[in-house]
Design a protein around this motif. Structure first.
Motif, PDB file in Angstrom:
ATOM      1  N   ASP A 260       0.878  -0.445   0.265  1.00 24.57           N
ATOM      2  CA  ASP A 260      -0.025   0.176  -0.262  1.00 24.57           C
ATOM      3  C   ASP A 260       1.271   0.970   0.415  1.00 24.57           C
ATOM      4  O   ASP A 260       1.535   1.636   0.679  1.00 24.57           O
ATOM      5  CB  ASP A 260      -0.863  -0.325   1.234  1.00 24.57           C
TER       6      ASP A 260
ATOM      7  N   ILE B 227       0.702  -7.174   1.535  1.00 19.83           N
ATOM      8  CA  ILE B 227      -0.727  -8.263   0.816  1.00 19.83           C
ATOM      9  C   ILE B 227       0.102  -8.695   0.162  1.00 19.83           C
ATOM     10  O   ILE B 227       0.623  -8.780  -0.947  1.00 19.83           O
ATOM     11  CB  ILE B 227      -2.336  -7.972   1.003  1.00 19.83           C
TER      12      ILE B 227
ATOM     13  N   VAL C 208      -1.203 -12.061  -2.741  1.00 18.56           N
ATOM     14  CA  VAL C 208      -2.380 -11.795  -3.719  1.00 18.56           C
ATOM     15  C   VAL C 208      -1.879 -12.655  -4.623  1.00 18.56           C
ATOM     16  O   VAL C 208      -0.333 -12.779  -5.461  1.00 18.56           O
ATOM     17  CB  VAL C 208      -2.538 -11.022  -3.760  1.00 18.56           C
TER      18      VAL C 208
ATOM     19  N   ALA D 254      -6.408 -15.552  -8.126  1.00 17.26           N
ATOM     20  CA  ALA D 254      -7.853 -16.145  -7.429  1.00 17.26           C
ATOM     21  C   ALA D 254      -8.712 -15.064  -6.849  1.00 17.26           C
ATOM     22  O   ALA D 254      -9.642 -14.976  -6.925  1.00 17.26           O
ATOM     23  CB  ALA D 254      -6.942 -16.876  -6.245  1.00 17.26           C
ATOM     24  N   PHE D 255      -7.765 -13.991  -6.639  1.00 15.89           N
ATOM     25  CA  PHE D 255      -8.273 -12.340  -6.284  1.00 15.89           C
ATOM     26  C   PHE D 255      -9.198 -11.742  -7.411  1.00 15.89           C
ATOM     27  O   PHE D 255      -9.978 -10.718  -7.054  1.00 15.89           O
ATOM     28  CB  PHE D 255      -7.065 -11.847  -6.152  1.00 15.89           C
TER      29      PHE D 255
ATOM     30  N   GLN E 288     -11.178 -11.535  -9.948  1.00  9.66           N
ATOM     31  CA  GLN E 288     -12.776 -11.357 -10.531  1.00  9.66           C
ATOM     32  C   GLN E 288     -13.755 -11.118  -8.892  1.00  9.66           C
ATOM     33  O   GLN E 288     -14.152  -9.851  -8.755  1.00  9.66           O
ATOM     34  CB  GLN E 288     -13.714 -12.861 -10.268  1.00  9.66           C
ATOM     35  N   ALA E 289     -12.810 -10.887  -7.679  1.00  8.32           N
ATOM     36  CA  ALA E 289     -13.560 -10.853  -6.168  1.00  8.32           C
ATOM     37  C   ALA E 289     -12.821  -9.935  -6.266  1.00  8.32           C
ATOM     38  O   ALA E 289     -13.958  -8.296  -5.853  1.00  8.32           O
ATOM     39  CB  ALA E 289     -13.093 -11.675  -5.408  1.00  8.32           C
ATOM     40  N   TYR E 290     -12.215  -8.894  -6.610  1.00  5.50           N
ATOM     41  CA  TYR E 290     -11.329  -7.776  -6.879  1.00  5.50           C
ATOM     42  C   TYR E 290     -11.603  -6.469  -7.459  1.00  5.50           C
ATOM     43  O   TYR E 290     -12.328  -5.355  -7.254  1.00  5.50           O
ATOM     44  CB  TYR E 290      -9.500  -7.606  -6.888  1.00  5.50           C
TER      45      TYR E 290
ATOM     46  N   GLU F  92     -15.615  -5.996  -6.092  1.00  5.99           N
ATOM     47  CA  GLU F  92     -15.302  -4.656  -5.292  1.00  5.99           C
ATOM     48  C   GLU F  92     -15.321  -3.328  -5.638  1.00  5.99           C
ATOM     49  O   GLU F  92     -15.970  -2.190  -5.947  1.00  5.99           O
ATOM     50  CB  GLU F  92     -13.773  -4.621  -4.433  1.00  5.99           C
TER      51      GLU F  92
ATOM     52  N   ARG G 190      -6.859  -1.940  -0.266  1.00  9.58           N
ATOM     53  CA  ARG G 190      -8.128  -1.517   0.689  1.00  9.58           C
ATOM     54  C   ARG G 190      -9.238  -2.585   0.198  1.00  9.58           C
ATOM     55  O   ARG G 190      -9.208  -3.580   0.787  1.00  9.58           O
ATOM     56  CB  ARG G 190      -8.727  -1.057   0.629  1.00  9.58           C
ATOM     57  N   PHE G 191      -9.037  -2.605  -1.211  1.00  5.84           N
ATOM     58  CA  PHE G 191     -10.027  -4.318  -1.696  1.00  5.84           C
ATOM     59  C   PHE G 191      -9.761  -5.354  -1.713  1.00  5.84           C
ATOM     60  O   PHE G 191     -10.239  -6.405  -1.369  1.00  5.84           O
ATOM     61  CB  PHE G 191     -10.532  -3.623  -3.549  1.00  5.84           C
ATOM     62  N   LEU G 192      -8.366  -5.510  -1.963  1.00  5.50           N
ATOM     63  CA  LEU G 192      -7.351  -6.663  -2.042  1.00  5.50           C
ATOM     64  C   LEU G 192      -7.597  -6.938  -0.458  1.00  5.50           C
ATOM     65  O   LEU G 192      -7.730  -8.161  -0.064  1.00  5.50           O
ATOM     66  CB  LEU G 192      -5.882  -6.496  -2.120  1.00  5.50           C
ATOM     67  N   LYS G 193      -7.731  -6.793   0.461  1.00  6.84           N
ATOM     68  CA  LYS G 193      -7.967  -6.840   2.009  1.00  6.84           C
ATOM     69  C   LYS G 193      -9.469  -7.856   2.082  1.00  6.84           C
ATOM     70  O   LYS G 193      -9.750  -8.335   2.438  1.00  6.84           O
ATOM     71  CB  LYS G 193      -7.531  -5.711   2.830  1.00  6.84           C
TER      72      LYS G 193
ATOM     73  N   VAL H 147     -11.380  -8.574  -0.270  1.00  6.07           N
ATOM     74  CA  VAL H 147     -11.766 -10.042  -0.928  1.00  6.07           C
ATOM     75  C   VAL H 147     -10.715 -10.407  -0.096  1.00  6.07           C
ATOM     76  O   VAL H 147     -11.114 -12.201  -0.033  1.00  6.07           O
ATOM     77  CB  VAL H 147     -10.751  -9.753  -1.942  1.00  6.07           C
ATOM     78  N   ASP H 148      -9.689 -10.969   0.162  1.00  4.40           N
ATOM     79  CA  ASP H 148      -8.675 -11.287   1.538  1.00  4.40           C
ATOM     80  C   ASP H 148      -9.178 -11.879   2.344  1.00  4.40           C
ATOM     81  O   ASP H 148      -9.633 -13.518   2.628  1.00  4.40           O
ATOM     82  CB  ASP H 148      -7.737 -10.596   1.091  1.00  4.40           C
TER      83      ASP H 148
ATOM     84  N   ARG I 207     -12.616 -12.315   2.158  1.00  2.00           N
ATOM     85  CA  ARG I 207     -14.073 -13.852   2.200  1.00  2.00           C
ATOM     86  C   ARG I 207     -13.409 -14.201   1.705  1.00  2.00           C
ATOM     87  O   ARG I 207     -13.943 -15.001   1.642  1.00  2.00           O
ATOM     88  CB  ARG I 207     -14.283 -12.689   0.815  1.00  2.00           C
ATOM     89  N   LEU I 208     -12.416 -14.584   1.250  1.00  2.00           N
ATOM     90  CA  LEU I 208     -11.804 -15.793   0.484  1.00  2.00           C
ATOM     91  C   LEU I 208     -10.512 -16.529   1.061  1.00  2.00           C
ATOM     92  O   LEU I 208     -10.726 -17.478   0.502  1.00  2.00           O
ATOM     93  CB  LEU I 208     -10.761 -15.118  -0.938  1.00  2.00           C
TER      94      LEU I 208
ATOM     95  N   ARG J 142     -10.356 -20.595   0.230  1.00  2.00           N
ATOM     96  CA  ARG J 142      -8.782 -20.899  -0.306  1.00  2.00           C
ATOM     97  C   ARG J 142      -8.369 -21.731   0.224  1.00  2.00           C
ATOM     98  O   ARG J 142      -7.554 -22.389   0.267  1.00  2.00           O
ATOM     99  CB  ARG J 142      -8.232 -19.435  -0.721  1.00  2.00           C
TER     100      ARG J 142
ATOM    101  N   LEU K 141     -12.892 -19.207  -6.703  1.00  2.00           N
ATOM    102  CA  LEU K 141     -13.371 -18.903  -5.527  1.00  2.00           C
ATOM    103  C   LEU K 141     -14.356 -18.760  -5.301  1.00  2.00           C
ATOM    104  O   LEU K 141     -15.403 -19.035  -4.694  1.00  2.00           O
ATOM    105  CB  LEU K 141     -12.490 -18.523  -4.631  1.00  2.00           C
ATOM    106  N   HIS K 142     -15.266 -17.651  -6.869  1.00  2.00           N
ATOM    107  CA  HIS K 142     -16.171 -17.540  -6.519  1.00  2.00           C
ATOM    108  C   HIS K 142     -17.074 -17.572  -8.265  1.00  2.00           C
ATOM    109  O   HIS K 142     -15.844 -17.271  -8.645  1.00  2.00           O
ATOM    110  CB  HIS K 142     -16.576 -16.280  -5.326  1.00  2.00           C
TER     111      HIS K 142
END
Lengths: 298, 710
Positions: free
Chosen positions: A234, A241, A243, A247-248, A250-252, A255, B40-43, B45-46, B48-49, B53, B700-701
């Motif tokens: 950040d 973090i 990542v 894996a992330f 689609q979810a990202y 968001e 922020r968004f990665l956290k 998602v993290d 949740r997943l 995972r 994962l989703h």
């Protein structure tokens, strides 16, 4: 207009947008001459250019001298100084320092801010600049003179990114400071608590300011093109973090999409212009397109 | 069930289970550092997943590892076998089949016996063997087959089985199991198995219950071939009540019939003599009870007679008959010398002897006693020849003529027997019989004078071990102490003589001695009532008969009944016959030669079937014949059964019951080879890999409208 020495004012860009006028969607307090709608009468003082006379033009501005010398019909046009007060709020937080395509979001925002300053000053609108992160760090009082423009450009040149952001508190501060109705142009990535930001915008609207929000986003933030495992750091907090993008992703994206949709919907409800400014798009083309659209909307 | 591997070396491939982890560690991608505007968004998602995972990562790792393990296990050719199966599923087999061929295996119904079922099970077991396997087959209860000895070739075993038939003997299955184990324990086969096919009669396991455990590693299967039957009647024993059997004199038989079943049975016992059937008596016997049946029959001529008692008619017919070989003799000629004859019957010295030897003759209208007595005085003895008699009784005989005395000595030397009673005429003499020694007959003891005790004495010490008194040992109503004596002759036993009864004051009462081939029994008191009351006591008649039978050597003609599997009693080689000329013929017609036994006797082979066996010398001019009878062991008739657990306990190893006789081979194969599950493991590994591919590549989703528009 004289040439300005600023890294955010590109002659090519200025040429492209210079012929356009920023249209305030609603009536602003102050004197507006030319295309600005104003309940008050203004006065023109400074010649701007000639244009070809067309039948129906007011003969009051017909240049008889030229007609007498060259037998050509021109209408004199003037740069009119208005009482429109505009503030351009630029986010200088750490997140704005991100740029995947060579240009950071802050640089892009500065390009936009400088261009808008130039445009507004050229329209003789009183334009000010506010640079903020957690709070307002630089404030250039509105002015419509060349000196005011120089001040603003100088301020933009001197700002460095890196601190945490709180657009909400900064916008609240602006709302508190600007008493008269004004045009508030926000240039920020708004990557923070959405409710707080929207509350601040509603605060501005409550004070009867015209608000335009340019959410400056990097294409990497929108598309998340990363493929390999990465430690994301950040830029504001230094937090990391790890990542796996596959894996992330689609979810990202979900968001981000949700965030944008939230801003879009809330701004629409508050009658706030909301635009996403992608840093991979030429800022002049983006600004020209926006101004053109705004001109069409009247 | 237990898991074993045919190729355990491939289990090392299981180390490949670490491959997914190693691959992950070696080839894992290094994380690159990316400066990002905001995590922020990665956290979000993290948060949740993360759980899903990690779960998926663990699951994928488990799936990959499991797939490798399953493949390694499949290569090792895993085999599922019952717990404690032992041996090796991939090795060769050495099988010993113990086919119970005892008489009880002849029980059956609808034309099929237990032995037939057992043979089918044995065929199934042998058929399940493969090339390189060995087989031994044993037939306990069938002596001929046991003697044949085991073979290690499966084909030989099959051939033996094809020609096998059920025996009539008694099986000692524990001993057979140990012999079988010893036979196969020498084999190098990985699987050593014993298949015991039996009707599980308890009697088959009684003999050697403490013989020790089977060797370690020998797998024991037990197949129950018993036919369902809850009833069995059989005559278990028979005896002659009035031996010896004499032609022309009724012989009294007593037959015991036992109900081995669990319900009351009714039936009829039948007597057959030399193939002719005579009537019998009906009986009604409760479960586990016995009934005694009595028969009486006169044998019309001397010689051997085949006597059979039949009762039963149930599923087990082999024990429905009881056979007895009876030798009917002629009446025994007995010479009675009366030393004190009297015209008055009650004063006559031999009154009671005459009454005893002529027992019932007058009432029955014919001879009822086996003895044919001739009564002479001392004087008449001089002209008589004792060689024409089989026994001589000297009653109060004081002195003999020289010729008579010599004749009696010769008589005894040549096998004759003399019974001596004393009396007042012999008490005073110096010699044994009261006269000069040269005139004395051969005696067992010298006479030392008359004893007249103050109080009457009794027969106190009787040697029941002697053959004279042995039959009275268990006869409760035969009390020798009832006889009292007021006078007796003090006997001094001669050399080689033996006191077999004494008076209560310790003086010898009965002395016996052998001389030459003959025998002398000497009683210290009189045979009338002058010195005691013995002639009127219950014991007098049977004792007199017993003594005369021994002296006349008519012992053993009271009926012979042996048991299948046992040898007939040893007999002397008959005069004028060579051992090689003798043949023992069985009821089925089989003929076997006897062998030489100790002391010049004939050692006959064991009875191998019930019925009548003739020992004869078929050579011309011989004419020697002797009859034996053999019966099924009474234990074979009993329906008590041993459980498989009992067999396990006796043999010290867990016996595996065979559920279905006809599938014995299949069931044993299941234990031996087990079920290979390698193919199933490969399919499972493939399935795991497919699941892994699906899981590893599944987001994962799902897609949820995440397109970003500007």
């Amino acid at each position: 207009m004289p040439e300005f020495k600023s890294r955010y004012l590109e002659p090519k860009a200025l040429r492209r947008i210079g012929g356009l006028n920023l249209l305030a969607r609603s009536v602003v307090e102050g004197f507006i001459s030319g295309l600005h709608k104003s309940p008050f009468k203004g006065f023109s003082v400074e010649f701007a250019e000639y244009r070809q006379y067309v039948p129906g033009d007011d003969l009051k501005h017909f240049d008889w001298k030229v007609f007498g010398r060259n037998d050509r019909k021109y209408i004199r046009q003037y740069q009119e100084e208005t009482n429109l007060k505009a503030y351009i709020a630029v986010d200088s937080s750490g997140s704005m320092g991100f740029g995947s395509a060579g240009t950071t979001k802050f640089e892009y925002a500065c390009y936009l801010a400088a261009s808008l300053c130039y445009l507004l000053v050229r329209q003789k609108d009183s334009t000010g600049l506010a640079v903020f992160d957690e709070r307002i760090t630089r404030l250039v009082q509105p002015g419509s003179t060349r000196a005011a423009l120089l001040n603003m450009l100088s301020a933009l040149d001197s700002v460095r990114t890196g601190r945490p952001t709180s657009a909400a508190s900064a916008l609240h501060e602006i709302a508190d400071r600007v008493r008269r109705r004004a045009l508030i142009i926000v240039l920020s990535d708004l990557l923070e608590d959405q409710a707080g930001v929207l509350k601040a915008i509603r605060h501005l609207r409550h004070n009867r300011h015209e608000v335009i929000v340019f959410q400056v986003l990097d294409p990497a933030e929108i598309e998340f093109p990363f493929r390999s495992l990465a430690d994301f750091r950040d830029l504001e907090t230094g937090e990391k973090i790890q990542v796996h993008p596959a894996a992330f992703r689609q979810a990202y994206l979900a968001e981000v999409g949700k965030m944008i949709e939230t801003y879009r919907k809330a701004c629409s409800e508050s009658r706030v212009d909301y635009q996403i400014a992608r840093t991979d798009a030429p800022f002049d083309a983006f600004l020209a397109k926006y101004l053109s659209k705004r001109a069409r909307l009247g | 069930m237990s898991l074993e591997f045919l190729n355990p070396g491939f289990l090392f491939a299981a180390a490949g289970a670490a491959a997914p982890v190693l691959v992950h560690l070696v080839f894992r991608r290094r994380a690159v550092q990316v400066d990002f505007s905001s995590v922020r968004f990665l956290k979000l998602v993290d948060l949740r997943l993360a759980r899903n995972r990690r779960l998926r990562e663990i699951l994928v790792l488990v799936l990959r590892t499991s797939a490798v393990l399953l493949c390694a296990a499949a290569l090792a050719r895993p085999v599922l076998r019952p717990e404690g199966a032992g041996g090796s599923p991939g090795g060769s087999t050495s099988l010993a089949v113990i086919l119970d061929s005892s008489a009880s295996m002849r029980a059956g119904s609808a034309g099929r016996t237990a032995f037939d079922e057992a043979a089918a099970a044995a065929r199934s077991a042998l058929a399940a063997l493969e090339s390189g396997d060995e087989a031994v087959i044993m037939f306990p209860g069938s002596p001929a087959k046991e003697e044949a000895g085991p073979s290690r070739f499966v084909e030989d075993a099959r051939a033996e089985l094809a020609s096998a038939s059920c025996g009539f003997g008694r099986a000692a299955l524990c001993r057979a199991a140990r012999e079988a184990a010893a036979a196969i324990s020498k084999s190098r086969s990985a699987n050593k198995e014993i298949l015991l096919i039996t009707d599980l009669r308890a009697s088959s396991f009684e003999e050697d219950g403490g013989g020790g455990s089977l060797p370690e590693g020998v797998r024991l299967f037990v197949a129950d071939a018993a036919c369902e039957s809850g009833s069995n009647l059989s005559p278990v024993s028979a005896r002659i009540l009035n031996p010896p059997v004499i032609a022309g004199i009724p012989a009294e038989f007593s037959v015991i019939v036992r109900n081995h079943g669990t319900a009351e049975e009714r039936g009829k016992a039948v007597l057959r003599i030399d193939g002719s059937e005579f009537g019998g008596g009906e009986f009604r016997i409760g479960p586990g009870q016995t009934a005694e049946m009595a028969f009486s029959r006169v044998f019309d001529k001397p010689g051997f007679h085949r006597v059979t008692f039949a009762a039963g008619g149930d599923a087990f017919r082999a024990d429905d008959e009881f056979h007895m070989a009876v030798e009917a003799g002629s009446r025994v000629q007995v010479l009675v010398v009366n030393g004190s004859p009297s015209g008055h019957p009650f004063l006559d010295e031999t009154f009671y002897i005459k009454a005893a030897l002529d027992l019932g003759n007058e009432q029955a209208g014919g001879p009822q006693s086996c003895f044919d007595p001739v009564f002479l005085s001392e004087a008449e003895l001089e002209s008589a020849d004792p060689a024409g008699f089989r026994a001589v009784i000297l009653a109060n005989v004081r002195s003999l003529g020289l010729r008579a005395a010599a004749g009696l000595r010769s008589f005894v030397e040549n096998g004759g027997g003399i019974l001596v009673f004393h009396g007042d005429r012999t008490a005073a003499g110096a010699g044994a019989a009261g006269g000069p020694a040269a005139r004395n007959p051969p005696l067992a003891a010298d006479c030392a004078g008359l004893e007249s005790p103050q109080e009457q004495v009794r027969l106190a010490e009787v040697d029941f071990a002697s053959d004279v008194f042995e039959p009275f040992k268990s006869e409760a109503n035969m009390d020798f102490k009832e006889a009292v004596f007021s006078r007796y002759v003090l006997l001094k036993p001669a050399q080689g003589a033996k006191i077999i009864a004494s008076f209560s004051d310790g003086a010898p009462a009965v002395v016996e001695r052998s001389e030459g081939k003959g025998r002398i029994i000497q009683f210290a008191s009189s045979c009338d009532l002058d010195w005691g009351n013995l002639p009127t006591r219950t014991v007098f008649l049977p004792m007199l008969y017993r003594m005369l039978c021994l002296l006349a050597r008519v012992e053993g003609t009271g009926g012979l009944a042996g048991i299948v599997g046992e040898r007939p009693p040893a007999a002397a080689i008959p005069a004028g016959t060579a051992l090689g000329d003798l043949i023992l013929s069985a009821p089925s017609g089989s003929r076997r030669a006897p062998s030489a036994g100790p002391g010049g006797t004939i050692l006959l082979p064991e009875f191998d079937e019930p019925g009548f066996h003739w020992l004869e010398s078929p050579g011309p001019g011989s004419g020697f014949k002797r009859l034996f009878a053999a019966n099924i062991d009474p234990g074979e008739s009993a329906l008590e059964r041993a459980s498989v657990d009992r067999v396990s306990a006796l043999l010290g190893t867990r016996a595996i019951p065979i559920e279905r006789l006809s599938d014995a081979g299949t069931e044993m194969l299941s234990y031996r080879k087990g079920d290979e599950i390698g193919a199933f493991l490969l399919v499972a590994a493939l399935a795991l890999m497919l699941v892994e591919v699906f899981l590893a590549n599944r987001p994962l989703h799902g897609n949820r409208g995440n397109k970003v528009t500007s």
